[in-house]
Scaffold this active site. Sequence first.
Site, PDB file in Angstrom:
ATOM      1  CG  ASP A  17      -0.481  -0.289   2.480  1.00 39.02           C
ATOM      2  OD1 ASP A  17       0.726  -0.548   2.590  1.00 39.02           O
ATOM      3  OD2 ASP A  17      -1.260  -0.273   3.445  1.00 39.02           O
TER       4      ASP A  17
HETATM    5  C1  LAN Z   1       3.843  -0.983  10.022  1.00 40.87           C
HETATM    6  C2  LAN Z   1       3.612   0.425   9.697  1.00 40.87           C
HETATM    7  C3  LAN Z   1       2.976   0.679   8.386  1.00 40.87           C
HETATM    8  C4  LAN Z   1       2.054  -0.436   7.956  1.00 40.87           C
HETATM    9  C5  LAN Z   1       1.083  -0.023   6.831  1.00 40.87           C
HETATM   10  C6  LAN Z   1       1.763   0.562   5.613  1.00 40.87           C
HETATM   11  C7  LAN Z   1       0.133   1.037   7.372  1.00 40.87           C
HETATM   12  C8  LAN Z   1       0.257  -1.252   6.457  1.00 40.87           C
HETATM   13  O1  LAN Z   1      -0.760  -0.917   5.573  1.00 40.87           O
HETATM   14  C9  LAN Z   1       1.142  -2.390   6.044  1.00 40.87           C
HETATM   15  C10 LAN Z   1       2.059  -2.814   7.201  1.00 40.87           C
HETATM   16  C11 LAN Z   1       2.932  -1.676   7.743  1.00 40.87           C
HETATM   17  C12 LAN Z   1       4.081  -1.467   6.800  1.00 40.87           C
HETATM   18  C13 LAN Z   1       3.534  -1.994   9.112  1.00 40.87           C
HETATM   19  C14 LAN Z   1       3.881  -3.389   9.463  1.00 40.87           C
HETATM   20  C15 LAN Z   1       4.304  -3.655  10.918  1.00 40.87           C
HETATM   21  C16 LAN Z   1       5.107  -2.517  11.522  1.00 40.87           C
HETATM   22  C17 LAN Z   1       6.382  -2.339  10.739  1.00 40.87           C
HETATM   23  C18 LAN Z   1       4.243  -1.262  11.441  1.00 40.87           C
HETATM   24  C19 LAN Z   1       2.930  -1.342  12.185  1.00 40.87           C
HETATM   25  C20 LAN Z   1       5.085  -0.279  12.229  1.00 40.87           C
HETATM   26  C21 LAN Z   1       5.711  -1.111  13.368  1.00 40.87           C
HETATM   27  C22 LAN Z   1       5.460  -2.595  13.031  1.00 40.87           C
HETATM   28  C23 LAN Z   1       6.621  -3.518  13.459  1.00 40.87           C
HETATM   29  C24 LAN Z   1       6.224  -4.949  13.251  1.00 40.87           C
HETATM   30  C25 LAN Z   1       6.990  -3.226  14.902  1.00 40.87           C
HETATM   31  C26 LAN Z   1       7.907  -4.206  15.540  1.00 40.87           C
HETATM   32  C27 LAN Z   1       7.162  -5.270  16.200  1.00 40.87           C
HETATM   33  C28 LAN Z   1       7.214  -6.553  15.870  1.00 40.87           C
HETATM   34  C29 LAN Z   1       6.088  -7.440  16.224  1.00 40.87           C
HETATM   35  C30 LAN Z   1       8.368  -7.145  15.149  1.00 40.87           C
END
Ligand code: LAN
Length: 727
Positions: A454
């Site tokens: 996205d």
């Molecule tokens: C994010 C942030 C952005 C998010 C969107 C783009 C909004 C979504 O549509 C796709 C997935 C994604 C890229 C995403 C995946 C997981 C993330 C990276 C996070 C929520 C920000 C932090 C999170 C990450 C997994 C945090 C660390 C924790 C773990 C469980 C490893």
Amino acid sequence: MAAYAPLDLPASGKLPFTDYSRWRLRVSEDGDHIWHYLRTDEELAAWPQNDCDKYWLGLPLDLPPLPKPTNALEAARNGYRFFKHLQAEDGHWPAEYGGPMFLIPGLVIGSYVTGMPFTLEERLEIIRYLFNHANEDGGWGIHTEGQSTVFGTALNYCAMRILGVKADHPVAVKARACLHKLGGATGAPSWGKFWLSVLNVYDWDGNHMVPLELWMFPDWLPFHPHRWWIHTRNVYLPMGYLYAIRFKAEENDLILALREELYTQDYYSIDWPAQRSHVAQVDLYTPHTTALELIYGVLDTYEQCALPPLRRAALRRCYDLIVMEDDNTDYQTLGPVSKMMNLVVRAHVDGRESDAYKRHMDRRRDFMWMAGEGMMMRGTNGSQLWDIGFTAQALVEAGLAGEEEFKESVFRALKWLEHVQIRQNPKHFTTAYRHPTKGAWPFSTRTQGYTVSDCTGEGLKAVLYIQDHVEGAPKLVSEGRLCDAVDILLGMQNSDGGFASYELIRAPQWLEWLNPAEVFGNIMTEFNYPECTTSAITALAIFRKHNPNYRTREIDNVIRRAVKYVHKAQRPEGGWFGSWGICFTYATQFALESLSLVGETYANSAAVRRACDFLISKQRADGGWGESYKSCETMQWVEHEKTQVVQTAWAAMALIYGKYPHPEPIERAVQLVMSRQRPDGSWPQEAIEGVFNKNVAISYPNFKFEFTIWMLGRAHRYLAELRGGQV
Ligand code: LAN
């Protein structure tokens, strides 16, 4: 591993522990964010604090009041007049990205056990952040708005003590009391047990085996780790390494003291193997299944007689993969958890004199962010692309982008969008099991460099909106590069029509039954997400209008199948469940945006009617919407105590996309959003906006500007259309 000298600290973190007029945010050429503390008067004179610094530090901007808006468009314009002050020189909008409360412990413990220092100011402000985010009962939750858990409390307690908080400081005393009331650190979930073991305040015997040997299995196996969700495999890779070598910090006085402080029983009499599956009730979100317990039975037995040559080969394999990941991301790594685990592995293997050690040490700072309440560790190295993508679309759709006052700022944004598009596949590509990246937009920066479906969709849309619809806009992103982005999107559709986050779904969904991390949901495999799918639909539909000749048949097909998935994903109540934002309002907005682009509206689509009626049923007496993060946990709509500006904007946008025929609900939403706007054009921060893995809330503070401006601008036009008047 030198211990920090204990600090004499105030009883509370209300007032800054450092001089806030000395903090500055430096933005690198690639959009990395590093906070600096200026020590000398010469530095202060040479580098004045700007509005962006001040805003994020919570300092007053002292902007004059703007003319009072008399309609939605004027309110949107004022909103952007304010938001423009937060734009960095290079065109993007830096932002805080806090919420998760399990990241500071990784940063602090990982740094401590590898001998990487913090400056005094960083130490002080991290401590202050923890003071300010302690709950009433003294503990910390898994995120800033959550109830106290063992995970949050045990780990942040350790972080605080390492940084120099004395055991008899009132915040530490209260935190300890809370931890003991929750049963002590033995009840930490597995990711907590891991960090405590690395710190040598919990025995490695109290952990289940982390099966790093799986990396030696053939790739075609359905449970091979390269098929796990990318964050999960990138965490279990270094975790497996450190487990296998039983990495632990050298014992010292602080560690001996922590062993006394963290538990309700004598540390040396704890039955460690009995703690492996012991997780406090408050922490449990995804309890182990029987299948997982059975597998652990086998793995834990194998661990007692692990074959040394196989173990050595697995360690080598894991290390190679870790090095490739570091190399691909210039030591940022995919995210904040793997970042600190990779750092410990590289410090251990490569040594303190190595380049890897130094680069990892520097790259910690990409995640460290100064806020009004202290210094946090962000959920990623920023949300650069995500924020600029929405901002650009908001400005164009609100009709503000073409106004002389804003053009320069919009063109600067386009320049940044151009800069951040990824131009080639990763250096270590298939060898590191990476998905293609050529043409993609990442979530943050191109150095981090991961394709996200996205983000590619929103990045592509943002570029098309500016390049095609703003008069005088330079065509910075060439047609060839737009097509590269389309290629990426077309390659990300799963067999049932949906889109996942970073990659195609590589593993069967039953793998979720083996989720070992008790505090997260949906982490083992990629899933299709309505948000990701809708973004792909809208981006492709808009591209198809822009260029009706490129891969037309495939685009049509992909859109058709994706729309089918979106229909299937609609809940019986009428909304869509959001996995990355809170919650039904978030996903329903995206779903209706995509359906509108294929011509489905209230007048001709039962699905859109059901969705609009669902939203209308949730509108509150004050005209707004308010949904709690608990919706994401429980998968049922949970009202927030207060109406939220951001969710009101999402819900009203959804109604506009759906061409809802009655103006009143939208008018009332506009009134609510306008009533919350300050005289300088800004909106105050309200409740947390985002979520991940069902159980962790995460903040998107720029949403309160992006979606309000977008909605107000669109509502202005739509309401005029409905009333049959001129736009
Ligand atoms: C994010 C942030 C952005 C998010 C969107 C783009 C909004 C979504 O549509 C796709 C997935 C994604 C890229 C995403 C995946 C997981 C993330 C990276 C996070 C929520 C920000 C932090 C999170 C990450 C997994 C945090 C660390 C924790 C773990 C469980 C490893």
